[in-house]
Scaffold this motif. Structure first.
Motif, mmCIF file in Angstrom:
data_model
loop_
_atom_site.group_PDB
_atom_site.id
_atom_site.type_symbol
_atom_site.label_atom_id
_atom_site.label_comp_id
_atom_site.label_asym_id
_atom_site.label_seq_id
_atom_site.Cartn_x
_atom_site.Cartn_y
_atom_site.Cartn_z
ATOM 1 N N UNK A 64 33.492 4.717 25.565
ATOM 2 C CA UNK A 64 33.864 4.054 24.314
ATOM 3 C C UNK A 64 35.117 4.680 23.715
ATOM 4 N N UNK A 65 35.316 5.977 23.950
ATOM 5 C CA UNK A 65 36.488 6.676 23.432
ATOM 6 C C UNK A 65 37.716 6.511 24.324
ATOM 7 N N UNK A 66 37.505 6.271 25.610
ATOM 8 C CA UNK A 66 38.618 6.271 26.560
ATOM 9 C C UNK A 66 39.596 5.138 26.274
ATOM 10 N N UNK A 67 40.913 5.438 26.384
ATOM 11 C CA UNK A 67 41.949 4.443 26.173
ATOM 12 C C UNK A 67 42.604 4.002 27.479
ATOM 13 N N UNK A 68 42.252 4.673 28.563
ATOM 14 C CA UNK A 68 42.780 4.323 29.875
ATOM 15 C C UNK A 68 41.692 3.578 30.645
ATOM 16 N N UNK A 69 42.028 2.404 31.143
ATOM 17 C CA UNK A 69 41.011 1.556 31.767
ATOM 18 C C UNK A 69 40.445 2.173 33.040
ATOM 19 N N UNK A 70 41.300 2.846 33.815
ATOM 20 C CA UNK A 70 40.808 3.471 35.042
ATOM 21 C C UNK A 70 39.831 4.596 34.728
ATOM 22 N N UNK A 71 40.122 5.366 33.692
ATOM 23 C CA UNK A 71 39.218 6.439 33.292
ATOM 24 C C UNK A 71 37.911 5.863 32.757
ATOM 25 N N UNK A 110 31.628 -1.384 21.310
ATOM 26 C CA UNK A 110 32.665 -2.342 20.946
ATOM 27 C C UNK A 110 33.865 -2.299 21.887
ATOM 28 N N UNK A 111 34.210 -1.126 22.373
ATOM 29 C CA UNK A 111 35.392 -0.978 23.222
ATOM 30 C C UNK A 111 35.030 -0.986 24.706
ATOM 31 N N UNK A 112 33.931 -0.352 25.060
ATOM 32 C CA UNK A 112 33.468 -0.322 26.449
ATOM 33 C C UNK A 112 32.285 -1.280 26.603
ATOM 34 N N UNK A 113 32.267 -2.032 27.672
ATOM 35 C CA UNK A 113 31.181 -2.969 27.927
ATOM 36 C C UNK A 113 30.215 -2.339 28.949
ATOM 37 N N UNK A 116 47.820 2.745 24.776
ATOM 38 C CA UNK A 116 46.647 1.882 24.714
ATOM 39 C C UNK A 116 46.826 0.681 25.619
ATOM 40 N N UNK A 117 45.764 0.293 26.338
ATOM 41 C CA UNK A 117 45.820 -0.970 27.088
ATOM 42 C C UNK A 117 46.033 -2.135 26.132
ATOM 43 N N UNK A 143 44.779 2.056 16.037
ATOM 44 C CA UNK A 143 44.510 3.123 15.080
ATOM 45 C C UNK A 143 43.745 4.282 15.702
ATOM 46 N N UNK A 144 43.439 4.207 16.988
ATOM 47 C CA UNK A 144 42.798 5.333 17.649
ATOM 48 C C UNK A 144 43.778 6.472 17.860
#
Length: 468
Positions: A157-164, A200-203, A441-442, A448-449
């Motif tokens: 949920x915190x990660x901003x890199x999609x691969x991570x 909300x950010x990670x599914x 950010x992707x 705002x993160x």
């Protein structure tokens, strides 16, 4: 130190027989219960203060049950059996000549000794993998796996890199036996049902769950028909299955399959093999490659008729010549039988006939409303098998309270899809690395993160999530 000879069969001892049981698992408990009316002074030694219902540990690991639902203080179990003394101590050695057990610096003499010390994980000579792929034999194992699973979702949920983020949401289970199948199915339900509305950010529904088995099929001890059904059921739940391939590398970044394919994963769980405890080495007994002690027809050790072995520590065969499995029903039967042998000896009565194992069948649950059951007379699968599996496991729970609590938790989960034990209760050791949250950010992600003025490139996480 006492060097009195063991009491021969058929002779009435002059004093109560001193019996020491090492291990309070299924076999140890049944042996002690079988001695409730015997003229013995019974001491139970265990390095934990509780008995654990191991078949449901995977549900603690996947947040379906709490540890207290499947564990009970050993003292509470034997509070009404006056010939039992329960001691929390770790055994360090056994002097078979003097017939003494050494535990935490104290010597315990015995006339009859029962070894019910169980088994632990086997990494097939790669013990360094244990830090990256915990097995599941204790409450500590289960809560550590639960911590890793839930923390992975929090960090995703915190990660901003999609691969991570995808690496964090990748989970590997090594071993396609009942434990591995049950773990993989429970992980899929946790991700795709219990957590699907809470991030909300990670599914969580995008989680990748990989089940790896070195053999040609899952559930090798089950009939092929049920094995194939289990594989189809897991596939419908979104579990990716790899059979006929071995894990050749296991590290903090994931696993390597067959020496070639790297799977980047945040969490790996080991369910591929077990090895017996070192108790066989303490007494210098003959052992197989898995450390199991070869036992006689009365489950005593060759050359030491006053020492008995039960449960996962034993290598013995049933009436058909097949090895007796290392499961709870087998351990209970062995413990009950050894208790009867010792009780007959204490009363000066003839020994019972040789031990005969009665196979109660093989059971494995695949997930919600799905299980496979193989008994001598019939086979079950699907919803009917799931009900049978559930009733059988509730029946084997020790306390009435646990039967009620576990039944209610399962019912509540069944109708709500919720998991009530999703607590991250333990942080990693000091100095453990915290995965970074990357910029940029992707597209489409909230900006705002990242505070204004933060330079481009990787930046450390300023506040770790729960358990991090």
């Amino acid at each position: 130190m006492s060097t009195e000879p063991p009491v021969p069969a058929g002779a009435q001892p002059a004093r109560p027989l001193r019996v020491v049981i090492i291990g309070a698992g299924f076999g140890g408990l049944e042996a002690a219960r079988a001695l409730s009316d015997a003229p013995v002074e019974l001491t139970i030694l265990d390095r934990q203060n509780h008995h654990l219902f191991q078949p449901l540990l995977y549900q603690v690991a996947t947040a379906a049950l709490s540890p207290g639902d499947i564990a009970w203080p050993v003292r509470s179990v034997f509070r009404r059996q006056e010939n039992v003394t329960v001691l929390m101590a770790e055994v360090t050695g056994i002097d078979t000549a003097a017939r003494h057990v050494q535990a935490d610096g104290v010597s315990f003499p015995y006339d009859a000794l029962v070894l019910a010390t169980g088994a632990t994980h086997s990494y097939f000579g790669r013990d360094e993998w244990a830090a990256f792929a915990p097995g599941i034999k204790t409450i500590e194992d289960a809560t550590e796996i639960r911590r890793r699973l839930l923390t992975a979702f929090e960090r995703a949920e915190m990660a901003l890199d999609e691969a991570e983020r995808q690496r964090l949401l990748t989970f590997v289970v090594v071993g396609g036996g009942p434990t591995g199948v049950e773990l993989a199915g429970a992980m899929a339900e946790l991700a795709r049902q219990a957590l699907k509305r809470e991030f909300r950010r990670a599914d969580p529904r995008r989680a990748r769950i990989l089940l790896v088995e070195a053999g040609p099929r899952l559930l090798a001890s089950f009939p092929e028909e049920l094995s194939a059904y289990a594989e189809r059921s897991l596939a419908r739940m979104g579990v990716e299955i790899r059979t006929g391939v071995r894990v050749t590398t296991c590290d903090a970044d994931g696993v390597v399959l067959g020496g070639e394919e790297r799977i980047a994963a945040s969490t790996t769980v080991w369910a591929a093999g077990v090895v017996a405890s070192p108790a066989g080495a303490w007494i210098g007994a003959e052992r197989d490659r898995a450390g199991r002690v070869t036992a006689g027809t009365d489950l005593s050790v060759a050359g030491n008729p006053d020492i008995f072995v039960v449960g996962d520590l034993v290598f013995a065969k049933d009436g058909t010549g097949r090895p007796i499995p290392g499961n709870a029903p087998a351990a209970k039967q062995m413990g009950r039988y050894v208790g009867r042998v010792i009780a007959a000896r204490a009363k000066g009565q003839p020994a019972p006939p040789p031990f005969e194992y009665r196979h109660h069948g093989d059971l494995a649950t695949i997930g919600r409303r799905s299980a496979v059951v193989a008994l001598d007379g019939f086979r079950l699968k699907g919803r009917l098998g799931w009900w049978f599996w559930g009733i059988a496991h509730v029946y084997y729970l020790i306390s009435f309270r646990s039967r009620v609590v576990v039944s209610f938790e399962w019912f509540w989960s069944y109708i709500t899809f919720q998991r009530g034990a999703r607590l991250i209760t333990r942080r990693p050791p000091p100095g453990a690395p915290v995965p970074p949250v990357h910029r940029p950010d992707p597209p489409g992600e909230p900006k705002d993160m990242v505070p204004k003025g933060t330079p481009p490139g990787p930046r450390p996480v300023e506040m770790a999530g729960p358990g991090g």
